[in-house]
Design a protein around this motif. Structure first.
Motif, PDB file in Angstrom:
ATOM      1  N   LEU A   1      34.211  43.997  34.242  1.00  0.00           N
ATOM      2  CA  LEU A   1      34.156  44.852  35.429  1.00  0.00           C
ATOM      3  C   LEU A   1      35.258  45.897  35.411  1.00  0.00           C
ATOM      4  O   LEU A   1      36.347  45.680  34.870  1.00  0.00           O
ATOM      5  N   SER A   2      35.006  47.022  36.062  1.00  0.00           N
ATOM      6  CA  SER A   2      36.027  48.061  36.217  1.00  0.00           C
ATOM      7  C   SER A   2      37.104  47.590  37.189  1.00  0.00           C
ATOM      8  O   SER A   2      36.932  46.582  37.890  1.00  0.00           O
ATOM      9  N   ALA A   3      38.199  48.319  37.252  1.00  0.00           N
ATOM     10  CA  ALA A   3      39.256  47.997  38.200  1.00  0.00           C
ATOM     11  C   ALA A   3      38.715  47.990  39.629  1.00  0.00           C
ATOM     12  O   ALA A   3      39.004  47.085  40.416  1.00  0.00           O
ATOM     13  N   LEU A   4      37.902  48.993  39.966  1.00  0.00           N
ATOM     14  CA  LEU A   4      37.333  49.079  41.309  1.00  0.00           C
ATOM     15  C   LEU A   4      36.456  47.866  41.611  1.00  0.00           C
ATOM     16  O   LEU A   4      36.565  47.252  42.683  1.00  0.00           O
ATOM     17  N   ASP A   5      35.601  47.501  40.682  1.00  0.00           N
ATOM     18  CA  ASP A   5      34.708  46.367  40.915  1.00  0.00           C
ATOM     19  C   ASP A   5      35.474  45.050  40.985  1.00  0.00           C
ATOM     20  O   ASP A   5      35.093  44.143  41.730  1.00  0.00           O
ATOM     21  N   ASN A   6      36.568  44.938  40.222  1.00  0.00           N
ATOM     22  CA  ASN A   6      37.390  43.737  40.315  1.00  0.00           C
ATOM     23  C   ASN A   6      38.012  43.599  41.700  1.00  0.00           C
ATOM     24  O   ASN A   6      38.080  42.502  42.248  1.00  0.00           O
ATOM     25  N   VAL A   7      38.453  44.707  42.257  1.00  0.00           N
ATOM     26  CA  VAL A   7      39.040  44.674  43.604  1.00  0.00           C
ATOM     27  C   VAL A   7      37.998  44.234  44.626  1.00  0.00           C
ATOM     28  O   VAL A   7      38.309  43.533  45.593  1.00  0.00           O
ATOM     29  N   LEU A   8      36.756  44.597  44.398  1.00  0.00           N
ATOM     30  CA  LEU A   8      35.681  44.298  45.349  1.00  0.00           C
ATOM     31  C   LEU A   8      35.127  42.880  45.227  1.00  0.00           C
ATOM     32  O   LEU A   8      34.354  42.448  46.093  1.00  0.00           O
ATOM     33  N   VAL A   9      35.509  42.136  44.192  1.00  0.00           N
ATOM     34  CA  VAL A   9      34.941  40.808  43.965  1.00  0.00           C
ATOM     35  C   VAL A   9      35.039  39.893  45.201  1.00  0.00           C
ATOM     36  O   VAL A   9      34.053  39.231  45.561  1.00  0.00           O
ATOM     37  N   PRO A  10      36.181  39.811  45.905  1.00  0.00           N
ATOM     38  CA  PRO A  10      36.249  38.911  47.064  1.00  0.00           C
ATOM     39  C   PRO A  10      35.265  39.261  48.187  1.00  0.00           C
ATOM     40  O   PRO A  10      34.894  38.396  48.974  1.00  0.00           O
ATOM     41  N   THR A  11      34.835  40.505  48.242  1.00  0.00           N
ATOM     42  CA  THR A  11      33.912  40.912  49.312  1.00  0.00           C
ATOM     43  C   THR A  11      32.494  40.441  49.058  1.00  0.00           C
ATOM     44  O   THR A  11      31.663  40.461  49.967  1.00  0.00           O
ATOM     45  N   LEU A  12      32.203  40.022  47.844  1.00  0.00           N
ATOM     46  CA  LEU A  12      30.836  39.606  47.509  1.00  0.00           C
ATOM     47  C   LEU A  12      30.435  38.317  48.209  1.00  0.00           C
ATOM     48  O   LEU A  12      29.255  37.997  48.301  1.00  0.00           O
ATOM     49  N   ALA A  13      31.430  37.575  48.712  1.00  0.00           N
ATOM     50  CA  ALA A  13      31.135  36.321  49.415  1.00  0.00           C
ATOM     51  C   ALA A  13      30.318  36.563  50.675  1.00  0.00           C
ATOM     52  O   ALA A  13      29.609  35.671  51.147  1.00  0.00           O
ATOM     53  N   THR A  14      30.410  37.771  51.219  1.00  0.00           N
ATOM     54  CA  THR A  14      29.673  38.084  52.450  1.00  0.00           C
ATOM     55  C   THR A  14      28.552  39.085  52.205  1.00  0.00           C
ATOM     56  O   THR A  14      28.032  39.691  53.134  1.00  0.00           O
ATOM     57  N   GLY A  15      28.183  39.269  50.931  1.00  0.00           N
ATOM     58  CA  GLY A  15      27.107  40.189  50.602  1.00  0.00           C
ATOM     59  C   GLY A  15      27.604  41.402  49.837  1.00  0.00           C
ATOM     60  O   GLY A  15      28.777  41.489  49.476  1.00  0.00           O
ATOM     61  N   LYS A  16      26.735  42.323  49.590  1.00  0.00           N
ATOM     62  CA  LYS A  16      27.079  43.528  48.846  1.00  0.00           C
ATOM     63  C   LYS A  16      28.049  44.381  49.659  1.00  0.00           C
ATOM     64  O   LYS A  16      27.821  44.624  50.848  1.00  0.00           O
ATOM     65  N   PRO A  17      29.161  44.840  49.059  1.00  0.00           N
ATOM     66  CA  PRO A  17      30.124  45.644  49.809  1.00  0.00           C
ATOM     67  C   PRO A  17      29.516  46.954  50.297  1.00  0.00           C
ATOM     68  O   PRO A  17      28.782  47.612  49.561  1.00  0.00           O
ATOM     69  N   ASP A  18      29.816  47.302  51.546  1.00  0.00           N
ATOM     70  CA  ASP A  18      29.295  48.552  52.092  1.00  0.00           C
ATOM     71  C   ASP A  18      30.221  49.709  51.734  1.00  0.00           C
ATOM     72  O   ASP A  18      31.257  49.541  51.089  1.00  0.00           O
ATOM     73  N   SER A  19      29.858  50.885  52.168  1.00  0.00           N
ATOM     74  CA  SER A  19      30.612  52.084  51.800  1.00  0.00           C
ATOM     75  C   SER A  19      32.041  52.039  52.339  1.00  0.00           C
ATOM     76  O   SER A  19      32.982  52.506  51.684  1.00  0.00           O
ATOM     77  N   ALA A  20      32.217  51.453  53.523  1.00  0.00           N
ATOM     78  CA  ALA A  20      33.557  51.361  54.109  1.00  0.00           C
ATOM     79  C   ALA A  20      34.452  50.465  53.251  1.00  0.00           C
ATOM     80  O   ALA A  20      35.640  50.769  53.044  1.00  0.00           O
ATOM     81  N   MET A  21      33.900  49.362  52.746  1.00  0.00           N
ATOM     82  CA  MET A  21      34.682  48.456  51.915  1.00  0.00           C
ATOM     83  C   MET A  21      34.996  49.091  50.560  1.00  0.00           C
ATOM     84  O   MET A  21      36.087  48.925  50.013  1.00  0.00           O
ATOM     85  N   ILE A  22      34.049  49.842  50.026  1.00  0.00           N
ATOM     86  CA  ILE A  22      34.285  50.544  48.762  1.00  0.00           C
ATOM     87  C   ILE A  22      35.387  51.583  48.944  1.00  0.00           C
ATOM     88  O   ILE A  22      36.273  51.723  48.096  1.00  0.00           O
TER      89      ILE A  22
END
Length: 222
Positions: free
Chosen positions: A100-121
């Motif tokens: 995964l890219s650096a950005l996607d690695n940062v987003l990994v914890p958010t996957l527990a509640t579904g696909k990250p939305d634009s605000a989380m990205i």
């Protein structure tokens, strides 16, 4: 009552020969915006204490409360939700996913509640910018230096806006310059987020930058 309260934490391990008491009635109270470094010899129980208060391990006895909630009473499902929402971890090894890219690695914890939305990205991008990686967001870990990988790990720990930020030897695998930089970064983001930061470290220099230092010795804080 303080925002974070660990009361009389005992941790024992049973061996064929005897019962080993690693933690012997350890207690600690902190409010949001406070930080503490925990030092001590290898095997003194520092990481064990961190894992217990972060709900990665269970105490033999004692309680952990965060924002008035007794974490010790939560079931496995509730503990998983609690960890994801309220606790951020930074370990000595960054544990980034290499594909995964650096950005996607940062987003990994958010996957527990579904696909990250634009605000989380957008938040993930902002965090990477704040840790000095604005031009490294699309890079995979293999293309990042050790210091940069740890900065991604710090951003990942902050993505869900945790109340409790736990760092276990976060500079242990870094050279002196990167260790100093990461230590300053941890304290800076902790103050900006008004979170509670508890750091286990062998580094006297890093511990000296914290508001308070506690030594763990023979299972007790001294």
């Amino acid at each position: 009552m303080a925002d974070f309260v660990a009361s009389n934490i005992v941790k024992e391990f049973q061996t064929p020969a005897q019962t080993l008491r690693i933690l012997d009635g350890v207690s600690l109270e902190l409010d949001r915006g406070q930080n503490v470094a925990i030092v001590g010899e290898s095997g003194s129980g520092k990481s064990t204490f961190l894992h217990i208060i972060g709900s990665l391990d269970q105490a033999t006895s004692g309680t952990v409360e965060l924002l008035g909630k007794n974490v010790s009473e939560l079931n496995e499902g509730e503990l998983a939700s609690h960890r994801n929402a309220n606790v951020g971890f930074v370990f000595q090894q960054h544990h980034l996913l290499p594909q995964l890219s650096a950005l996607d690695n940062v987003l990994v914890p958010t996957l527990a509640t579904g696909k990250p939305d634009s605000a989380m990205i957008d938040r993930a991008k902002s965090l990477l910018e704040s840790v000095g990686l604005a031009d490294r967001m699309t890079h995979k870990p293999g293309l990042l230096s050790g210091g940069e990988q740890q900065r991604v790990a710090v951003a990942r720990a902050l993505i869900c806006e945790p109340v409790l930020l736990l760092a276990d030897e976060p500079t242990g695998s870094l050279d002196a310059a990167n260790a100093d930089s990461l230590g300053s970064l941890l304290l800076e983001v902790q103050q900006e987020s008004n979170s509670i930061l508890i750091c286990v470290t062998h580094s006297g220099k890093l511990a000296g930058d914290f508001s308070r230092t506690i030594r763990l010795e023979k299972g007790k804080f001294v």
